[in-house]
Design an enzyme around this catalytic site. Structure first.
Site, short mmCIF file in Angstrom:
data_model
loop_
_atom_site.label_atom_id
_atom_site.label_comp_id
_atom_site.label_asym_id
_atom_site.label_seq_id
_atom_site.Cartn_x
_atom_site.Cartn_y
_atom_site.Cartn_z
NE ARG A 34 0.22 -10.70 6.65
CZ ARG A 34 -0.90 -10.43 5.98
NH1 ARG A 34 -2.07 -10.83 6.45
NH2 ARG A 34 -0.85 -9.79 4.83
CE1 TYR A 122 -0.70 -7.20 -6.73
CE2 TYR A 122 -2.15 -8.26 -5.13
CZ TYR A 122 -1.68 -7.11 -5.75
OH TYR A 122 -2.18 -5.89 -5.38
CB ALA A 445 15.85 -73.14 -1.59
C1 UD1 Z 1 -2.88 -4.69 -2.46
C2 UD1 Z 1 -3.76 -3.56 -3.00
C3 UD1 Z 1 -5.17 -3.73 -2.46
C4 UD1 Z 1 -5.72 -5.09 -2.84
C5 UD1 Z 1 -4.76 -6.17 -2.38
C6 UD1 Z 1 -5.22 -7.52 -2.90
C7 UD1 Z 1 -2.32 -1.64 -3.29
C8 UD1 Z 1 -1.87 -0.34 -2.74
N1 UD1 Z 1 -3.20 -2.30 -2.59
O1 UD1 Z 1 -2.89 -4.63 -1.05
O2 UD1 Z 1 -6.01 -2.71 -2.98
O3 UD1 Z 1 -7.01 -5.27 -2.27
O4 UD1 Z 1 -3.44 -5.95 -2.87
O5 UD1 Z 1 -4.43 -8.53 -2.33
O6 UD1 Z 1 -1.89 -2.02 -4.37
N2 UD1 Z 1 4.55 -6.01 -3.88
C9 UD1 Z 1 5.71 -5.67 -4.52
N3 UD1 Z 1 6.39 -4.57 -4.13
C10 UD1 Z 1 5.95 -3.78 -3.12
C11 UD1 Z 1 4.75 -4.13 -2.47
C12 UD1 Z 1 4.06 -5.24 -2.88
O7 UD1 Z 1 6.15 -6.36 -5.45
O8 UD1 Z 1 6.61 -2.80 -2.81
C13 UD1 Z 1 3.85 -7.21 -4.29
C14 UD1 Z 1 3.79 -8.24 -3.19
O9 UD1 Z 1 4.89 -9.13 -3.27
C15 UD1 Z 1 2.48 -8.94 -3.45
C16 UD1 Z 1 1.63 -7.87 -4.11
O10 UD1 Z 1 2.52 -6.89 -4.57
O11 UD1 Z 1 2.61 -10.01 -4.34
C17 UD1 Z 1 0.61 -7.26 -3.18
O12 UD1 Z 1 1.30 -6.77 -2.06
P1 UD1 Z 1 0.56 -6.70 -0.66
O13 UD1 Z 1 1.45 -6.00 0.29
O14 UD1 Z 1 0.05 -8.02 -0.30
O15 UD1 Z 1 -0.68 -5.78 -1.06
P2 UD1 Z 1 -1.63 -5.04 -0.10
O16 UD1 Z 1 -1.00 -3.78 0.34
O17 UD1 Z 1 -2.15 -5.97 0.89
CA CA Z 2 -1.54 -9.56 0.02
#
Ligand code: UD1
Ligand code: CA
Length: 514
Positions: A34, A122, A445
């Site tokens: 995004r 994160y 100058a």
């Molecule tokens: C996740 C949580 C959700 C929480 C939200 C807060 C889970 C299943 N859900 O949601 O409950 O409210 O964060 O923001 O955990 N990442 C990885 N590897 C992956 C997937 C994600 O390293 O395979 C990292 C991303 O880079 C990011 C963080 O984990 O920094 C969160 O990933 P994101 O996809 O934003 O989480 P959500 O599914 O939105």
């Molecule tokens: Ca997120």
């Protein structure tokens, strides 16, 4: 928890002696689609540092045994950034199995401890603070919990995982993701921040038991809570009132919002420690800037990078300083500086441009419309007006006349100009480098200084002036200039009848000049 003000930035290096959790695992493997950017999300910057370095700074502030970063998307670019900007971090690579649960599992492969507390945070949550993480660890450990999740109550919980609690609200039962939640669960306004403290052994075991049977087909870290609870372990929540602190960046709108909030917190920290900031709304200060007591920051100022402002200095209005050191009591007005040093009590501006290697001594002056680069301007020396000074050394107490230019570049190479102590360079001089002007020397100058001037000597090479009397009266007859001249001549020389008739010689010279 109070809406916190950031503490002074710590080094991201993990201290040799850990007194905190066994490890912090920072998740940063996601693609960040995004952002719509060719730059990996966690490398976007606010407050003069990448999101990832902010996140690591908070993590390192808990003094963990190990600091692990989980990468996958743009792995090499992010790893190179870590090598340059972060201290002792261990990189864990996530494989093709998606989800936060898998990410943590991959991170744990790099964790050497067998027991203790593991924090998960994160890489895209830049306002998180070490103090909040330390409080989370303390609450988790004193309660003997298996999992403690940091939660918040938010006005719009859309998209977040929701915290499921027992009927009386006292116990945490688990977390349900927005996409998997019932309408009833979606009405819950307590959300999962994604920041947790885990018992390491429980975490390893629970992760080995989670699947991908959910709306997104991913391994959810959030499933660990329900598993731990079913095993009869204690699962707790710490609720924070500081929503911004746990907010992540998903797009550029949030990047700007969290950037503004970070700036607000940085300004607050400086004001609380004795810096006057006249207009916080138009002042931007990076996280790593330091400012001494009783400094005054006027409206429209940006202080970037490793800028360091001394006590009682006055900056602004309308300045941009990057990686610049400003001494005590110095003044900088409407100017732009980069990798420059401004000595104590010195003054700069308005409207000057200090480029890398500018070193202005104590009580020195760089005045209006001056550009400098790679130039030492010694104690009390002055470049007051309309000058370019590059690759130069200017001695103590020397003054450069208005419009002095160092011609440092011959089209092929750069050359140095060396000016001694207490020199008086006349106005509109061109100093053709390499050239040296000795101590106590002077130039007239309009001099084009091509040869060295010895100490105490006067250098002049301007052509001597010759005035052709009555020129305007003859050559510009009928103009306003002619009548002005005629009136002045009539006034100043009431005894003369008219201007003298030109001689034949004068006429000839004028024709040659035309
Ligand atoms: C996740 C949580 C959700 C929480 C939200 C807060 C889970 C299943 N859900 O949601 O409950 O409210 O964060 O923001 O955990 N990442 C990885 N590897 C992956 C997937 C994600 O390293 O395979 C990292 C991303 O880079 C990011 C963080 O984990 O920094 C969160 O990933 P994101 O996809 O934003 O989480 P959500 O599914 O939105
Ligand atoms: Ca997120």
């Amino acid at each position: 928890m109070q809406p916190a003000e950031p503490t002074a930035p710590a080094d991201t290096a993990v201290p040799a002696e850990s007194t905190g959790p066994a490890a912090v695992i920072v998740l940063a493997a996601g693609a960040g689609t995004r952002m719509k950017s060719r730059t990996p999300k966690v490398l976007h910057e606010i407050g003069g540092r990448s999101l990832l370095v902010h996140a690591l700074d908070a993590a390192a502030g808990t003094a963990p045994g190990q600091l692990v970063v989980v990468l996958r998307h743009e792995r090499e670019r992010v790893a190179a950034h870590l090598a340059e900007h972060a201290g002792d971090v261990v990189i864990a690579d996530q494989d093709e199995i998606p989800g936060t649960g898998r990410a943590v599992q991959c991170g744990l492969e790099q964790v050497s401890a067998a027991e203790g507390t593991v924090l998960v945070t994160y890489g895209d949550v830049p306002l998180l603070e070490a103090a909040a993480l330390r409080e989370l660890v303390a609450a988790h450990e004193s309660a003997g919990a298996a999992v403690t999740v940091l939660t918040a109550r938010v006005p719009d919980p859309t998209g977040y995982g929701r915290i499921l609690r027992s009927a009386d609200g006292s116990e945490v039962l688990g977390i349900v993701e927005h996409k998997d939640a019932t309408d009833e669960q979606r009405a819950i306004d307590e959300i999962n921040s994604g920041i947790y403290a885990f018992d390491l052994a429980v975490l390893r075991d629970a992760l080995s038991r989670i699947g991908t049977d959910n709306a997104q087909g991913e391994m959810y870290l959030t499933d660990v809570l329900a598993i731990a609870r079913e095993d009869g372990r204690s699962v707790r929540a710490v609720v924070t009132a500081d929503l911004m602190m746990v907010e992540g960046v998903n797009d550029r709108v949030q990047l700007a919002q969290l950037g503004a909030e970070m700036n607000r917190r940085i300004l607050t920290r400086h004001m609380r420690s004795g810096v006057t900031i006249v207009d916080p709304a138009t002042t931007w200060i990076d996280a790593d800037v330091s400012i001494g007591q009783d400094a005054v920051i006027l409206p429209g100022v940006q202080l970037h990078g490793a800028t360091d402002i001394g006590e009682r200095a006055v900056i602004g209005p309308d300045c941009t300083l990057r990686d610049t050191e400003v001494g005590e009591g110095a003044e900088v007005v409407r100017s732009h500086t980069l990798l420059a040093v401004i000595g104590a009590g010195a003054s700069v501006g308005p409207f000057s441009y200090l480029r890398p290697g500018t070193d202005l001594g104590e009580q020195g002056k760089i005045g209006g419309f001056v550009e400098t680069k790679n130039a030492r301007i010694d104690t009390g020396a002055k470049v007051p007006h309309l000058s370019y000074v590059g690759d130069a050394e200017i001695g103590e107490g020397t003054n450069l006349g208005a419009g002095t230019i160092t011609a440092n570049y011959d089209g092929v190479s750069k050359h140095r100009t060396t000016i001694g102590r207490h020199v008086r360079v006349g106005s509109d001089n061109v100093l053709v480098a390499p050239v040296t002007i000795g101590d106590g020397a002077a130039t007239g100058a309009g001099t084009v200084v091509r040869k060295d001037v010895a100490p105490g000597a006067l250098g002049v090479n301007a052509v001597s002036q010759r005035n052709v009397e009555g020129w305007t009266l003859r050559r510009r007859a009928g103009t306003a200039a002619e009548s002005a001249a005629r009136e002045a001549l009539d006034r100043s020389d009431a005894t003369a009848d008219a201007s003298p008739a030109p001689t034949a010689g004068q006429e000839k010279q004028e024709n040659e000049q035309r």
